[in-house]
Scaffold this motif. Structure first.
Motif, mmCIF file in Angstrom:
data_model
loop_
_atom_site.group_PDB
_atom_site.id
_atom_site.type_symbol
_atom_site.label_atom_id
_atom_site.label_comp_id
_atom_site.label_asym_id
_atom_site.label_seq_id
_atom_site.Cartn_x
_atom_site.Cartn_y
_atom_site.Cartn_z
ATOM 1 N N LEU A 80 -18.841 23.035 0.591
ATOM 2 C CA LEU A 80 -19.714 22.610 1.058
ATOM 3 C C LEU A 80 -18.514 21.053 0.607
ATOM 4 C CD1 LEU A 80 -23.480 22.903 0.545
ATOM 5 C CD2 LEU A 80 -22.764 22.450 2.433
ATOM 6 N N ALA A 81 -18.295 20.950 -0.612
ATOM 7 C CA ALA A 81 -17.320 20.251 -1.438
ATOM 8 C C ALA A 81 -15.834 19.727 -0.842
ATOM 9 C CB ALA A 81 -17.514 20.436 -2.394
ATOM 10 N N LEU A 82 -15.035 21.103 -0.090
ATOM 11 C CA LEU A 82 -13.785 21.052 0.075
ATOM 12 C C LEU A 82 -13.727 19.902 1.532
ATOM 13 C CD1 LEU A 82 -11.040 22.324 0.529
ATOM 14 C CD2 LEU A 82 -12.201 23.942 2.312
ATOM 15 N N PRO A 83 -14.254 19.898 2.323
ATOM 16 C CA PRO A 83 -13.679 18.311 3.452
ATOM 17 C C PRO A 83 -14.220 16.662 2.464
ATOM 18 C CG PRO A 83 -16.407 19.644 4.573
ATOM 19 C CD PRO A 83 -15.973 20.343 2.655
ATOM 20 N N GLY A 84 -14.496 17.128 1.381
ATOM 21 C CA GLY A 84 -14.616 15.395 0.158
ATOM 22 C C GLY A 84 -13.066 16.100 -0.150
ATOM 23 N N LEU A 85 -13.123 17.198 -0.782
ATOM 24 C CA LEU A 85 -12.027 16.780 -1.308
ATOM 25 C C LEU A 85 -10.832 17.118 -1.094
ATOM 26 C CD1 LEU A 85 -12.755 20.265 -3.312
ATOM 27 C CD2 LEU A 85 -12.256 18.103 -4.399
ATOM 28 N N LEU A 86 -10.568 17.531 0.685
ATOM 29 C CA LEU A 86 -9.582 17.053 2.121
ATOM 30 C C LEU A 86 -9.243 15.556 1.876
ATOM 31 C CD1 LEU A 86 -9.966 19.675 3.956
ATOM 32 C CD2 LEU A 86 -8.031 19.810 2.111
ATOM 33 N N LEU A 87 -10.541 14.842 1.907
ATOM 34 C CA LEU A 87 -10.873 13.634 2.148
ATOM 35 C C LEU A 87 -9.991 12.497 0.824
ATOM 36 C CD1 LEU A 87 -11.354 10.896 4.241
ATOM 37 C CD2 LEU A 87 -13.668 11.625 3.057
ATOM 38 N N PHE A 88 -10.465 13.161 -0.273
ATOM 39 C CA PHE A 88 -10.047 12.531 -1.569
ATOM 40 C C PHE A 88 -8.799 12.421 -1.350
ATOM 41 C CE2 PHE A 88 -9.088 12.613 -5.738
ATOM 42 C CZ PHE A 88 -9.176 10.990 -6.002
ATOM 43 N N VAL A 89 -8.041 14.005 -2.065
ATOM 44 C CA VAL A 89 -6.804 13.651 -1.185
ATOM 45 C C VAL A 89 -5.931 12.983 -0.344
ATOM 46 C CG1 VAL A 89 -4.808 15.619 -1.407
ATOM 47 C CG2 VAL A 89 -7.193 16.539 -2.805
ATOM 48 N N GLY A 90 -6.650 12.551 0.581
ATOM 49 C CA GLY A 90 -5.153 12.608 1.556
ATOM 50 C C GLY A 90 -5.315 11.318 1.726
ATOM 51 N N ALA A 91 -6.641 10.460 1.332
ATOM 52 C CA ALA A 91 -7.159 8.823 0.767
ATOM 53 C C ALA A 91 -6.263 8.453 0.015
ATOM 54 C CB ALA A 91 -8.334 8.963 0.602
ATOM 55 N N PHE A 92 -6.045 9.824 -1.365
ATOM 56 C CA PHE A 92 -5.584 9.414 -2.312
ATOM 57 C C PHE A 92 -3.899 9.010 -2.567
ATOM 58 C CE2 PHE A 92 -3.483 10.994 -6.085
ATOM 59 C CZ PHE A 92 -3.354 9.599 -7.178
ATOM 60 N N TRP A 93 -3.377 9.692 -1.257
ATOM 61 C CA TRP A 93 -1.768 10.114 -1.331
ATOM 62 C C TRP A 93 -1.409 9.339 -0.298
ATOM 63 C CZ3 TRP A 93 2.528 11.322 -2.091
ATOM 64 C CH2 TRP A 93 4.223 11.332 -1.092
ATOM 65 N N GLN A 94 -2.504 8.744 0.521
ATOM 66 C CA GLN A 94 -1.535 7.371 1.411
ATOM 67 C C GLN A 94 -1.867 6.045 0.249
ATOM 68 O OE1 GLN A 94 -0.706 6.671 4.488
ATOM 69 N NE2 GLN A 94 -0.825 9.640 4.355
ATOM 70 N N TYR A 95 -3.021 6.079 -0.565
ATOM 71 C CA TYR A 95 -2.675 5.044 -2.063
ATOM 72 C C TYR A 95 -1.613 4.961 -2.623
ATOM 73 C CZ TYR A 95 -4.934 2.129 -5.117
ATOM 74 O OH TYR A 95 -5.290 0.615 -6.131
ATOM 75 N N LEU A 96 -1.085 5.868 -2.897
ATOM 76 C CA LEU A 96 -0.213 6.356 -3.795
ATOM 77 C C LEU A 96 1.744 5.117 -2.654
ATOM 78 C CD1 LEU A 96 0.001 9.607 -5.622
ATOM 79 C CD2 LEU A 96 -0.455 7.406 -5.767
ATOM 80 N N ILE A 97 1.213 6.391 -1.107
ATOM 81 C CA ILE A 97 2.270 5.919 0.598
ATOM 82 C C ILE A 97 2.827 4.319 -0.106
ATOM 83 C CG2 ILE A 97 2.953 5.470 2.473
ATOM 84 C CD1 ILE A 97 2.554 8.496 2.067
ATOM 85 N N ALA A 98 1.109 3.660 -0.374
ATOM 86 C CA ALA A 98 0.778 2.094 -0.171
ATOM 87 C C ALA A 98 1.849 1.425 -1.751
ATOM 88 C CB ALA A 98 -0.085 2.028 -0.391
ATOM 89 N N TYR A 99 1.973 2.402 -2.600
ATOM 90 C CA TYR A 99 3.336 1.759 -3.695
ATOM 91 C C TYR A 99 4.244 0.641 -2.894
ATOM 92 C CZ TYR A 99 0.029 1.493 -7.794
ATOM 93 O OH TYR A 99 -1.379 1.415 -8.085
ATOM 94 N N GLY A 100 4.835 1.808 -1.998
ATOM 95 C CA GLY A 100 6.082 1.411 -1.755
ATOM 96 C C GLY A 100 6.576 1.102 -0.268
ATOM 97 N N ALA A 101 5.144 0.811 0.870
ATOM 98 C CA ALA A 101 5.060 1.149 1.789
ATOM 99 C C ALA A 101 4.575 -1.021 2.450
ATOM 100 C CB ALA A 101 3.992 1.481 2.951
ATOM 101 N N LEU A 102 4.473 -0.542 1.298
ATOM 102 C CA LEU A 102 3.520 -2.519 1.257
ATOM 103 C C LEU A 102 4.870 -3.652 0.669
ATOM 104 C CD1 LEU A 102 0.216 -2.189 -0.620
ATOM 105 C CD2 LEU A 102 0.542 -3.603 1.248
ATOM 106 N N ASN A 103 6.086 -3.219 0.028
ATOM 107 C CA ASN A 103 6.815 -3.392 -0.559
ATOM 108 C C ASN A 103 7.858 -3.848 1.205
ATOM 109 O OD1 ASN A 103 6.401 -3.360 -2.783
ATOM 110 N ND2 ASN A 103 7.193 -1.470 -3.251
ATOM 111 N N SER A 104 7.737 -2.805 1.881
ATOM 112 C CA SER A 104 8.667 -2.928 3.061
ATOM 113 C C SER A 104 7.464 -4.264 3.775
ATOM 114 C CB SER A 104 9.045 -1.346 3.887
ATOM 115 O OG SER A 104 8.971 -1.487 4.987
ATOM 116 N N MET A 105 6.690 -3.699 4.421
ATOM 117 C CA MET A 105 5.943 -4.544 5.140
ATOM 118 C C MET A 105 6.134 -6.602 4.750
ATOM 119 S SD MET A 105 1.711 -2.782 5.146
ATOM 120 C CE MET A 105 1.784 -1.311 5.559
ATOM 121 N N THR A 106 6.528 -6.471 3.101
ATOM 122 C CA THR A 106 6.296 -8.256 2.975
ATOM 123 C C THR A 106 7.995 -8.448 3.451
ATOM 124 O OG1 THR A 106 5.440 -7.207 0.738
ATOM 125 C CG2 THR A 106 6.992 -8.754 0.956
#
Length: 306
Positions: A80-106
């Motif tokens: 029951l919890a697995l879909p939520g965990l996968l969603l959280f991990v995927g979003a968290f990884w994208q949040y970490l990527i944003a630390y670098g990608a936003l610099n390139s956008m700037t």
């Protein structure tokens, strides 16, 4: 039209940061929607599914007697919890990527005047995933060490010196993990006061004023009361009695479901405010990196010409 002339003063950089962020507010907000809201949705899924299973356990056992066994029960919780965990991990990884990608956008805004093609900006980071993970691991170790009270002052000083590591990673691909930290240190060296002034402005704006404003909006729209009422039944299932016994022994006020629900909502609102203003902080540090790197190149050119 490209922005070639960058301001060098604290207020000039901060003003240009606000200008870029506000002009492309919808694009930056849209980009951060999944990394921020996906984490919240994943956590809600995990807690909601566990709550529903626990709250309806007696009824479910009548239907499925095997749930009385520890193994099937735990398997049900995990599934029951697995879909939520996968969603959280995927979003968290994208949040970490944003630390670098936003610099390139700037940089894209500075050279073309607009934000577009998010995939290519993210690819600047994802094609170097092992190095990026290594950078985050080393940085996380540094943050853990700096969190010890005896190291707060020293950790705070080095935090300022290392504040450009993600900009260095984004724009300079030929360095090692330690090289990113060393380059950031060298760029900030001699400009500590300017950097800490910018950091204080960003902290006041994105960690205090924006969360406070968002809380006011929630209160005006009566969203705070609505979400608190939804949270109370969930937190009521937590072992608050045993927790309160410990708190009472320590002379601390007991926790009620109402206070816990309200505190949880405040933390969620704070996370939303800080998460959606990550582009603003990244823009500011990218501008500072560009200014400091430009001055460093001019200095090196003068030295080589002598």
């Amino acid at each position: 039209m490209a922005r070639l002339k960058l301001p060098e003063s604290v207020w000039g950089i901060f003003g240009e940061t606000l200008k870029i962020y506000i002009c492309d507010f919808l694009k930056f907000t849209g980009y951060m929607a999944f990394p921020v809201l996906g984490q919240i949705a994943g956590i809600i899924w995990v807690f909601a599914s566990t709550f529903l299973l626990t709250d309806n356990f007696e009824y479910l056992v009548l239907k499925f007697p095997a749930l009385n066994e520890f193994g099937p029960y735990m398997l049900s919780v995990i599934l029951l919890a697995l879909p939520g965990l996968l969603l959280f991990v995927g979003a968290f990884w994208q949040y970490l990527i944003a630390y670098g990608a936003l610099n390139s956008m700037t940089e894209g805004v500075l050279t073309t005047g607009r934000v577009y093609d998010f995939a290519s900006h993210k690819e600047v980071i994802t094609r170097r995933t092992p190095a990026y993970i290594s950078l985050w691991l080393v940085y996380s170790i540094f943050l853990i060490l700096a969190s010890f009270p005896l190291l707060w002052v020293l950790g705070g000083i080095f935090f300022i010196y290392f504040i450009l590591i993600f900009q260095v990673f984004t724009f300079e691909e030929d360095l090692t993990v330690t090289g990113y930290f060393r380059k950031s240190f060298n760029l900030i060296r001699g400009n500590f006061a300017q950097t800490i002034a910018l950091a204080l402005l960003l902290v006041v704006l994105t960690f205090y004023l924006v969360p406070m404003g968002l809380n006011v909006i929630f209160d005006v729209l009566n969203l705070s009361g609505m979400f608190t009422d939804l949270l109370i039944p969930v937190v009521s299932n937590l072992p608050l009695d045993s927790i309160n016994q410990t708190l009472t022994a320590l002379g601390t006020d007991a926790i009620t479901p109402e206070t816990l629900a309200k505190s949880t909502l405040e933390q969620v609102v704070f996370f939303i405010a800080v998460g959606f203003t990550l582009p603003l902080r990244s823009i500011c540090w990218t501008l500072l990196y560009k200014v400091r790197e430009g001055k460093s190149e001019k200095k090196n050119t003068r030295k080589s010409g002598k």
